[in-house]
Design a protein around this motif. Sequence first.
Motif, PDB file in Angstrom:
ATOM      1  N   LYS A   1       0.802  -1.225   0.000  1.00 49.91           N
ATOM      2  CA  LYS A   1       0.000   0.000   0.000  1.00 49.91           C
ATOM      3  C   LYS A   1       0.836   1.278   0.000  1.00 49.91           C
ATOM      4  N   GLN A   2       1.907   1.303   0.773  1.00 53.01           N
ATOM      5  CA  GLN A   2       2.752   2.501   0.820  1.00 53.01           C
ATOM      6  C   GLN A   2       3.426   2.749  -0.531  1.00 53.01           C
ATOM      7  N   ILE A   3       3.865   1.687  -1.177  1.00 52.43           N
ATOM      8  CA  ILE A   3       4.516   1.828  -2.477  1.00 52.43           C
ATOM      9  C   ILE A   3       3.494   2.230  -3.532  1.00 52.43           C
ATOM     10  N   ILE A   4       2.291   1.692  -3.454  1.00 49.93           N
ATOM     11  CA  ILE A   4       1.230   2.092  -4.381  1.00 49.93           C
ATOM     12  C   ILE A   4       0.969   3.587  -4.240  1.00 49.93           C
ATOM     13  N   ASN A   5       0.957   4.080  -2.999  1.00 51.44           N
ATOM     14  CA  ASN A   5       0.761   5.509  -2.763  1.00 51.44           C
ATOM     15  C   ASN A   5       1.897   6.317  -3.374  1.00 51.44           C
ATOM     16  N   GLN A   6       3.135   5.856  -3.212  1.00 52.88           N
ATOM     17  CA  GLN A   6       4.291   6.547  -3.793  1.00 52.88           C
ATOM     18  C   GLN A   6       4.189   6.588  -5.309  1.00 52.88           C
ATOM     19  N   ILE A   7       3.836   5.468  -5.914  1.00 49.40           N
ATOM     20  CA  ILE A   7       3.726   5.404  -7.374  1.00 49.40           C
ATOM     21  C   ILE A   7       2.619   6.327  -7.861  1.00 49.40           C
ATOM     22  N   ALA A   8       1.491   6.337  -7.153  1.00 45.42           N
ATOM     23  CA  ALA A   8       0.378   7.218  -7.527  1.00 45.42           C
ATOM     24  C   ALA A   8       0.818   8.678  -7.467  1.00 45.42           C
TER      25      ALA A   8
END
Length: 155
Positions: free
Chosen positions: A9-16
């Motif tokens: 989830k944290q990486i998905i947020n960073q990518i977004a």
Amino acid sequence: MRKLKLEDKQIINQIAYIHERELAEQNNAPRPTNFAVSLREEMIIRRINYMSDAIYINLIDGNLAGFIWGHFQKENKVVVIEMLYVAHNYRKQHIASLLKTTIENWAIDNHAHKIIGTIHKNNTAMFELNNKLGYATEKLIMTKDLTTLDEQLKE
């Protein structure tokens, strides 16, 4: 290098955030809003979960050094690279080449016949990398901003 999971989830947020920030910069727009980033997060989750998308991430010491996002169009057996990004402090370390090779292998595993990517006209490093990896230029997209012309006609 590994495939992004829904639990990241944290990486998905960073990518977004990176995706929205890069789009804003290309369009000379202000920083992305939290709402825009949230919508992009939701899009990433849904596309990974329900469509034929894959995002491969490169983590160095727990930091996101880079990622590549590909979408497989089953109907015409084409993989479209949605985005490739390498953080500034990790550039010139062959991470982009590794990411491109990884998504190409994923495309081959999915029986794709072609892979397509779009790059900004000023991104000479990516243009050179693509040429080195055997990509060919098929078309150039040219645009004209009509906003200014429209405003002139109104006067």
